[in-house]
Each structure stands twice: as C-alpha cells, then as structure tokens.
Design a protein around this motif. Structure first.
Motif, PDB file in Angstrom:
ATOM      1  N   ALA A  80       0.826  -1.206   0.000  1.00  0.00           N
ATOM      2  CA  ALA A  80       0.000   0.000   0.000  1.00  0.00           C
ATOM      3  C   ALA A  80       0.862   1.258   0.000  1.00  0.00           C
ATOM      4  N   ASP A  81       1.913   1.259   0.783  1.00  0.00           N
ATOM      5  CA  ASP A  81       2.815   2.414   0.813  1.00  0.00           C
ATOM      6  C   ASP A  81       3.481   2.627  -0.536  1.00  0.00           C
ATOM      7  N   VAL A 132       2.426   1.690  -3.545  1.00  0.00           N
ATOM      8  CA  VAL A 132       1.462   2.176  -4.552  1.00  0.00           C
ATOM      9  C   VAL A 132       1.174   3.648  -4.331  1.00  0.00           C
ATOM     10  N   GLU A 133       1.043   4.058  -3.075  1.00  0.00           N
ATOM     11  CA  GLU A 133       0.724   5.443  -2.761  1.00  0.00           C
ATOM     12  C   GLU A 133       1.833   6.391  -3.180  1.00  0.00           C
ATOM     13  N   THR A 134       3.077   5.962  -3.046  1.00  0.00           N
ATOM     14  CA  THR A 134       4.200   6.829  -3.384  1.00  0.00           C
ATOM     15  C   THR A 134       4.653   6.669  -4.833  1.00  0.00           C
TER      16      THR A 134
END
Length: 347
Positions: free
Chosen positions: A333-334, A336-338
C-alpha cells in the motif's frame, strides 16, 4: 565367564553383558570394555561411537583419553569421536536441565502464588554452588522449566543426543507463543526431525515461517504489539564512544541499512566499510554533510491472494526472513501510494 554369556546372550550394541556381579567383578568387566574400545579405535571401527548408547558411549569415549590411541586412529575414527562427544554433551545438558527443574520444584513449588523472589532465590543458590553467574543460572532455570513442562519431547531428543542444547532452546523459544496445543505439538515434532540437519539460524528461521503459517492472526497481533516497542538506546562505552542501538519495524530497519550501505559505497578511501557506514549515519542524522540521497528498495515475496486479503500466509522480506501478511500488505500500500511499486511475477 561362559555362563554369563549363556544366560544373557550377545547384544550387538555392547560387547559385554550386564550380569549380576560383585563390585570387583563389575570393575573387571568395565576394564575389559575399555580395552575393547581401545582395540576398536586402533582397528578403525567407528561404530564404537555411532551405535553405543548411554554408559557404553561414555566408556568408549574414555578410550580417547589415551593420546597414543588417538594419534594412531584414522580420520574416520576422529570424526566419529567428535560425533560421540557431541552426543555425550547433549545428554549431559539434558541431565543438567532435569536437575535444575527438580531442585526448583522442591525449593519453590510452581503455583500461581509462588513469589518471584522464591523462584529466583533458587537461581542464586545454583549460581553459588556451580560458580556460574546469576544471569546464566536464571536462564538455565527458565529453559529447564520451558522444556520439562511444555516441550518434554524436545528434552528427550536432547537427552538422546539428536541435537545440542542451543537448538533445544531455539525450539522452545520459537514455539512458546503458539496458542493451540495441538499445533504446538505438531510443530515441535517436525522441528525435532529437522533440527539435526540445520544450523541454529536456519532452524530459527524455519520455525518462524511455520508459526506464521500456522497462526497468522496471532502473528499479526504480536507484530502490531511489537511495533509499539520501537525505541533507540544510547549506552556509553569505553574509549569516549557511545553504543547506538535501535529496535525498529523490519521495513524501516531495512531502509536504514540500504541508505547507509548505498551512501557509504559512493566513497572510496582508507576507511573500512564499517567506519564509512558509521560516519554516514552521523552525517545523515545530523545534516552535517549534504549529498545525494540514494533510492532504497525493499523486496517482499508474497502470494497474490495475500495482497488481495484472501489469505494470511507469511510473506518473505528480503534480508529479514518470514514476515506477516499484515506487513506485506502495508508495504504494498505504501509503495502504490508513493508511486514506487514494481511488481515481478514469480513461479
């Protein structure tokens, strides 16, 4: 002499029987046994160690006290002797643990109301009698109860010389938090079978993966609780130095290591690699030296159904080992977010 053989028969594992004898006669038999072992060593018969149980093994190892015999023995005998010594050390370690557990039960019976002070007083007594430190005695006491009460099969395997006390400790530590008794016994049996062919770090990592796979929800709960214990510790040491120690989440620790190694690798000078990493750490934390911040990469191998939330099987964090599904999903998740997520399909 012949009547003894006629009554007891011949046992392959021991060249002499165990008849009812007087002390003098028994001493004579033991001397013959030792002589038989010495002759076996000279002839290169390695079974003197590999198949000898209990007291017979001790007698045959006693033959190694003769330096002339050892000097004349071939390499196979020496290696077999080493295996025999390891078996004997494991058996003695198991006996030591049994003695400590029994002494503790007598001095401070294990109940819900027994004071901690009474329990530790036994460790102090053991330390005084044996010359070991209080810490070592306390650790021995804890291990003795961990094995005798919760992992008796591991203690039996140690007594049989199947592995050393360090591996027994790893099994107890690795499985102590497994909640389901049936699962714990199953994993213990599998660990006993695997331990002899693994190193201590290898056994520890194997157990970690098994526990994560067997009780993924419990592992997630412990991972969340463990993150709350993150901290940095400063300890003064001699030579005008300080020791910096940090307990970090696995992904953060791997990022820190990657930054230190990548930045330190950009400089080639007379400093050692350790010295460069230490200096880079100070530069980055204090901002005393500006420079290019290297990109870091954390590689996690995880089944697709785990990322989708349909499974809680463990992932594998490169450079760390087995990790929880919760951590794998958080990393994904981290990333993909960045915008730094890169996927590779692995069969």
């Amino acid at each position: 002499m012949s009547e003894c053989f006629a009554e007891t028969g011949w046992v392959d594992e021991s060249p002499f029987p165990e008849p009812e004898l007087t002390p003098d006669e028994l001493a004579h038999w033991r001397e013959l046994e030792r002589e038989f072992a010495r002759e076996g060593l000279a002839d290169g018969r390695v079974w003197e160690f590999d198949s000898a149980p209990g007291e017979a093994l001790s007698l045959r190892l006693h033959a190694l006290n003769d330096r002339a015999v050892v000097a004349d023995a071939d390499d196979r005998v020496l290696l077999a002797g080493l295996r025999g010594v390891q078996r004997a050390k494991a058996a003695l370690a198991a006996q030591e643990l049994e003695l400590v557990a029994e002494l503790t039960r007598r001095r401070a019976p294990v109940t819900d109301t027994v004071p901690e002070m009474a329990w530790r007083a036994v460790a102090d007594e053991i330390a005084a009698e044996t010359g070991m430190s209080r810490y070592a005695a306390t650790k021995l006491q804890d291990l003795s109860f961990g094995l005798s009460d919760r992992f008796p099969a591991t203690l039996d395997a140690l007594a049989a010389g199947r592995f050393d006390v360090r591996k027994a400790e790893v099994i107890a530590d690795g499985l102590t938090n497994v909640r389901d008794d049936t699962v714990r016994r199953r994993l213990e049996a599998a660990a006993i079978e695997a331990a002899g062919g693994l190193t201590v770090p290898g056994l520890r990592e194997l157990l970690k993966g098994w526990v994560l796979a067997a009780e993924p929800q419990v592992a997630d709960e412990r991972a969340v609780e463990a993150r709350s214990r993150r901290r940095v510790v400063f300890t003064p040491v001699e030579g005008d130095m300080v020791e910096l120690w940090a307990l970090l989440p696995a992904e953060d620790g791997l990022k820190v290591r990657a930054v230190l190694e990548a930045t330190a690798a950009q400089v080639k000078d007379s400093r050692t690699a350790d010295q460069r990493r230490a200096d880079v750490l100070v530069d980055l934390v204090t901002g005393e030296q500006s420079g290019v911040q290297p990109k870091t990469r954390v590689t996690v191998t995880v089944p697709l159904d785990v990322l989708a939330g349909d499974s809680d099987q463990p992932a594998h964090l490169d450079g760390y080992g087995p990790a929880t599904a919760l951590l794998a999903r958080r990393l994904a998740a981290d990333a993909v977010e960045t915008g730094t997520f890169r996927c590779a399909i692995v069969d």
